[in-house]
Scaffold this motif. Sequence first.
Motif, PDB file in Angstrom:
ATOM      1  N   SER B  28       0.818  -1.205   0.000  1.00 27.72           N
ATOM      2  CA  SER B  28       0.000   0.000   0.000  1.00 27.72           C
ATOM      3  C   SER B  28       0.856   1.261   0.000  1.00 27.72           C
ATOM      4  CB  SER B  28      -0.952   0.001   1.194  1.00 27.72           C
ATOM      5  OG  SER B  28      -0.212  -0.134   2.393  1.00 27.72           O
ATOM      6  N   GLY B  29       2.031   1.193   0.604  1.00 24.62           N
ATOM      7  CA  GLY B  29       2.912   2.350   0.678  1.00 24.62           C
ATOM      8  C   GLY B  29       4.134   2.163  -0.204  1.00 24.62           C
ATOM      9  N   ASN B  30       5.219   2.798   0.156  1.00 23.81           N
ATOM     10  CA  ASN B  30       6.472   2.602  -0.581  1.00 23.81           C
ATOM     11  C   ASN B  30       7.044   1.218  -0.272  1.00 23.81           C
ATOM     12  OD1 ASN B  30       6.554   5.156  -1.809  1.00 23.81           O
ATOM     13  ND2 ASN B  30       7.304   6.068   0.090  1.00 23.81           N
ATOM     14  N   PRO B  31       7.499   0.519  -1.291  1.00 28.52           N
ATOM     15  CA  PRO B  31       8.006  -0.835  -1.040  1.00 28.52           C
ATOM     16  C   PRO B  31       9.467  -0.841  -0.611  1.00 28.52           C
ATOM     17  CG  PRO B  31       8.067  -0.379  -3.373  1.00 28.52           C
ATOM     18  CD  PRO B  31       7.496   0.850  -2.720  1.00 28.52           C
ATOM     19  N   TYR B  32       9.774  -1.689   0.335  1.00 30.72           N
ATOM     20  CA  TYR B  32      11.149  -2.016   0.648  1.00 30.72           C
ATOM     21  C   TYR B  32      11.333  -3.468   0.222  1.00 30.72           C
ATOM     22  CZ  TYR B  32      11.084   2.238   3.463  1.00 30.72           C
ATOM     23  OH  TYR B  32      10.971   3.538   3.889  1.00 30.72           O
ATOM     24  N   LEU B  33      12.263  -3.708  -0.674  1.00 30.22           N
ATOM     25  CA  LEU B  33      12.353  -4.990  -1.361  1.00 30.22           C
ATOM     26  C   LEU B  33      13.686  -5.676  -1.091  1.00 30.22           C
ATOM     27  CD1 LEU B  33      10.837  -3.495  -4.560  1.00 30.22           C
ATOM     28  CD2 LEU B  33       9.804  -5.410  -3.345  1.00 30.22           C
ATOM     29  N   PHE B  34      13.634  -6.985  -0.989  1.00 33.69           N
ATOM     30  CA  PHE B  34      14.803  -7.782  -0.616  1.00 33.69           C
ATOM     31  C   PHE B  34      14.851  -9.055  -1.454  1.00 33.69           C
ATOM     32  CE2 PHE B  34      15.602  -5.532   3.404  1.00 33.69           C
ATOM     33  CZ  PHE B  34      14.394  -4.918   3.613  1.00 33.69           C
ATOM     34  N   TRP B  35      16.071  -9.544  -1.671  1.00 36.49           N
ATOM     35  CA  TRP B  35      16.289 -10.876  -2.202  1.00 36.49           C
ATOM     36  C   TRP B  35      17.138 -11.666  -1.206  1.00 36.49           C
ATOM     37  CZ3 TRP B  35      14.186 -13.704  -5.939  1.00 36.49           C
ATOM     38  CH2 TRP B  35      13.494 -13.060  -6.977  1.00 36.49           C
ATOM     39  N   TYR B  36      16.696 -12.904  -0.958  1.00 39.90           N
ATOM     40  CA  TYR B  36      17.437 -13.833  -0.120  1.00 39.90           C
ATOM     41  C   TYR B  36      17.682 -15.117  -0.919  1.00 39.90           C
ATOM     42  CZ  TYR B  36      16.757 -11.124   4.155  1.00 39.90           C
ATOM     43  OH  TYR B  36      16.797 -10.140   5.115  1.00 39.90           O
ATOM     44  N   VAL B  37      18.760 -15.806  -0.554  1.00 40.67           N
ATOM     45  CA  VAL B  37      19.070 -17.082  -1.183  1.00 40.67           C
ATOM     46  C   VAL B  37      19.163 -18.161  -0.100  1.00 40.67           C
ATOM     47  CG1 VAL B  37      21.575 -16.642  -1.117  1.00 40.67           C
ATOM     48  CG2 VAL B  37      20.665 -18.332  -2.709  1.00 40.67           C
ATOM     49  N   GLY B  43      20.100 -21.749   6.235  1.00 45.14           N
ATOM     50  CA  GLY B  43      19.172 -20.641   6.430  1.00 45.14           C
ATOM     51  C   GLY B  43      19.172 -19.704   5.240  1.00 45.14           C
ATOM     52  N   LEU B  44      18.396 -18.652   5.369  1.00 40.23           N
ATOM     53  CA  LEU B  44      18.285 -17.659   4.310  1.00 40.23           C
ATOM     54  C   LEU B  44      19.446 -16.671   4.417  1.00 40.23           C
ATOM     55  CD1 LEU B  44      14.508 -17.067   4.873  1.00 40.23           C
ATOM     56  CD2 LEU B  44      15.481 -18.070   2.831  1.00 40.23           C
ATOM     57  N   GLN B  45      20.069 -16.394   3.284  1.00 45.35           N
ATOM     58  CA  GLN B  45      21.157 -15.421   3.265  1.00 45.35           C
ATOM     59  C   GLN B  45      20.738 -14.197   2.472  1.00 45.35           C
ATOM     60  OE1 GLN B  45      24.967 -16.975   1.993  1.00 45.35           O
ATOM     61  NE2 GLN B  45      24.449 -19.008   2.731  1.00 45.35           N
ATOM     62  N   PHE B  46      21.001 -13.043   3.025  1.00 42.85           N
ATOM     63  CA  PHE B  46      20.674 -11.783   2.382  1.00 42.85           C
ATOM     64  C   PHE B  46      21.542 -11.577   1.138  1.00 42.85           C
ATOM     65  CE2 PHE B  46      19.550  -7.397   2.037  1.00 42.85           C
ATOM     66  CZ  PHE B  46      20.715  -6.704   1.742  1.00 42.85           C
ATOM     67  N   LEU B  47      20.901 -11.161   0.040  1.00 45.17           N
ATOM     68  CA  LEU B  47      21.629 -10.858  -1.194  1.00 45.17           C
ATOM     69  C   LEU B  47      21.694  -9.363  -1.462  1.00 45.17           C
ATOM     70  CD1 LEU B  47      20.539 -13.376  -3.996  1.00 45.17           C
ATOM     71  CD2 LEU B  47      22.812 -13.080  -2.994  1.00 45.17           C
ATOM     72  N   LEU B  48      20.538  -8.720  -1.450  1.00 45.27           N
ATOM     73  CA  LEU B  48      20.488  -7.297  -1.748  1.00 45.27           C
ATOM     74  C   LEU B  48      19.139  -6.717  -1.339  1.00 45.27           C
ATOM     75  CD1 LEU B  48      18.565  -7.265  -4.461  1.00 45.27           C
ATOM     76  CD2 LEU B  48      20.704  -7.841  -5.603  1.00 45.27           C
ATOM     77  N   LYS B  49      19.081  -5.393  -1.334  1.00 48.85           N
ATOM     78  CA  LYS B  49      17.841  -4.727  -0.964  1.00 48.85           C
ATOM     79  C   LYS B  49      17.687  -3.429  -1.746  1.00 48.85           C
ATOM     80  CE  LYS B  49      19.968  -2.251   2.912  1.00 48.85           C
ATOM     81  NZ  LYS B  49      20.073  -2.138   4.398  1.00 48.85           N
ATOM     82  N   TYR B  50      16.431  -3.035  -1.916  1.00 47.93           N
ATOM     83  CA  TYR B  50      16.098  -1.716  -2.447  1.00 47.93           C
ATOM     84  C   TYR B  50      15.257  -0.999  -1.399  1.00 47.93           C
ATOM     85  CZ  TYR B  50      13.833   2.041  -4.893  1.00 47.93           C
ATOM     86  OH  TYR B  50      13.370   3.290  -5.231  1.00 47.93           O
ATOM     87  N   ILE B  51      15.743   0.183  -1.014  1.00 46.19           N
ATOM     88  CA  ILE B  51      14.980   1.011  -0.081  1.00 46.19           C
ATOM     89  C   ILE B  51      14.555   2.295  -0.789  1.00 46.19           C
ATOM     90  CG2 ILE B  51      14.994   2.195   2.152  1.00 46.19           C
ATOM     91  CD1 ILE B  51      15.213  -0.854   2.325  1.00 46.19           C
ATOM     92  N   THR B  52      15.537   2.958  -1.371  1.00 49.01           N
ATOM     93  CA  THR B  52      15.290   4.191  -2.105  1.00 49.01           C
ATOM     94  C   THR B  52      16.499   4.455  -2.987  1.00 49.01           C
ATOM     95  OG1 THR B  52      14.652   6.514  -1.892  1.00 49.01           O
ATOM     96  CG2 THR B  52      16.293   5.698  -0.353  1.00 49.01           C
ATOM     97  N   PHE B  90      14.463 -16.280  -2.817  1.00 49.63           N
ATOM     98  CA  PHE B  90      13.229 -15.698  -2.302  1.00 49.63           C
ATOM     99  C   PHE B  90      13.258 -14.184  -2.434  1.00 49.63           C
ATOM    100  CE2 PHE B  90      11.087 -19.223  -0.329  1.00 49.63           C
ATOM    101  CZ  PHE B  90      12.088 -20.115   0.002  1.00 49.63           C
ATOM    102  N   CYS B  91      12.188 -13.657  -2.973  1.00 51.36           N
ATOM    103  CA  CYS B  91      11.953 -12.224  -2.982  1.00 51.36           C
ATOM    104  C   CYS B  91      11.094 -11.886  -1.757  1.00 51.36           C
ATOM    105  CB  CYS B  91      11.211 -11.858  -4.265  1.00 51.36           C
ATOM    106  SG  CYS B  91      10.891 -10.111  -4.509  1.00 51.36           S
ATOM    107  N   ALA B  92      11.319 -10.728  -1.169  1.00 49.22           N
ATOM    108  CA  ALA B  92      10.541 -10.342   0.007  1.00 49.22           C
ATOM    109  C   ALA B  92      10.253  -8.850  -0.037  1.00 49.22           C
ATOM    110  CB  ALA B  92      11.292 -10.705   1.292  1.00 49.22           C
ATOM    111  N   VAL B  93       9.152  -8.479   0.561  1.00 46.13           N
ATOM    112  CA  VAL B  93       8.746  -7.068   0.566  1.00 46.13           C
ATOM    113  C   VAL B  93       8.305  -6.657   1.949  1.00 46.13           C
ATOM    114  CG1 VAL B  93       6.306  -7.515  -0.013  1.00 46.13           C
ATOM    115  CG2 VAL B  93       7.363  -5.333  -0.659  1.00 46.13           C
ATOM    116  N   ARG B  94       8.551  -5.414   2.242  1.00 44.75           N
ATOM    117  CA  ARG B  94       8.025  -4.837   3.465  1.00 44.75           C
ATOM    118  C   ARG B  94       7.390  -3.500   3.112  1.00 44.75           C
ATOM    119  NH1 ARG B  94      10.763  -2.095   8.688  1.00 44.75           N
ATOM    120  NH2 ARG B  94       8.846  -0.981   9.119  1.00 44.75           N
ATOM    121  N   ASP B  95       6.245  -3.227   3.685  1.00 48.75           N
ATOM    122  CA  ASP B  95       5.575  -1.972   3.463  1.00 48.75           C
ATOM    123  C   ASP B  95       6.295  -0.894   4.257  1.00 48.75           C
ATOM    124  OD1 ASP B  95       2.076  -0.980   3.481  1.00 48.75           O
ATOM    125  OD2 ASP B  95       3.882   0.230   3.342  1.00 48.75           O
TER     126      ASP B  95
END
Lengths: 115, 114
Positions: B28-37, B43-52, B90-95
Amino acid sequence: EPEVTQTPSHQVTQMGQEVILRCVPISNHLYFYWYRQILGQKVEFLVSFYNNEISEKSEIFDDQFSVERPDGSNFTLKIRSTKLEDSAMYFCASSKAHSNTGELFFGEGSRLTVL
Amino acid sequence: AQSVAQPEDQVNVAEGNPLTVKCTYSVSGNPYLFWYVQYPNRGLQFLLKYITGDNLVKGSYGFEAEFNKSQTSFHLKKPSALVSDSALYFCAVRDGGGGNKLTFGTGTQLKVEL
């Protein structure tokens, strides 16, 4: 490199039994999370914890579940009376800041099998 | 409610070829987006993120992702795939408007073959 550690790696339990899954988050992290992944399905958010209280929880996280930070290092997930459908991989995660600015660091998971 | 779609259960690519793993999101708002492998039994390992900022985000292991607001997409890319890239992504999003839970997609199995 600091990491999130989880124990046990695998637990088998009978339906109706209580289970405690343990996690040691990264030491300077402030936010703690539990997620679960049912076999072949997506990773689902259960609960987040900050400043010694639950900050957010999902509809999955019902009264059967509880979390606790009993000391300065451990973060536990308790399932009071396990059901068959609780069988899943449970992942603990921690972050320095809110997950929108700081990435989550995940442990390797605890596989729970309920018979 | 926020959601993520990964339309491909599996992506196969030959080593040395470029790869793309697709992700679309809804918030609904601005997306904060992540990729994990996730590698097997790990476990899940962080790859990258988009915030702004810049729509092209660079991350670990040579991966990058492009944020496209008009298409509500955040596809993961790599110019030249390696066999060792084979894993579950895995792609992930946070509002960005509030709350702190990540919502994950169903995952895409990447298989890189010789």
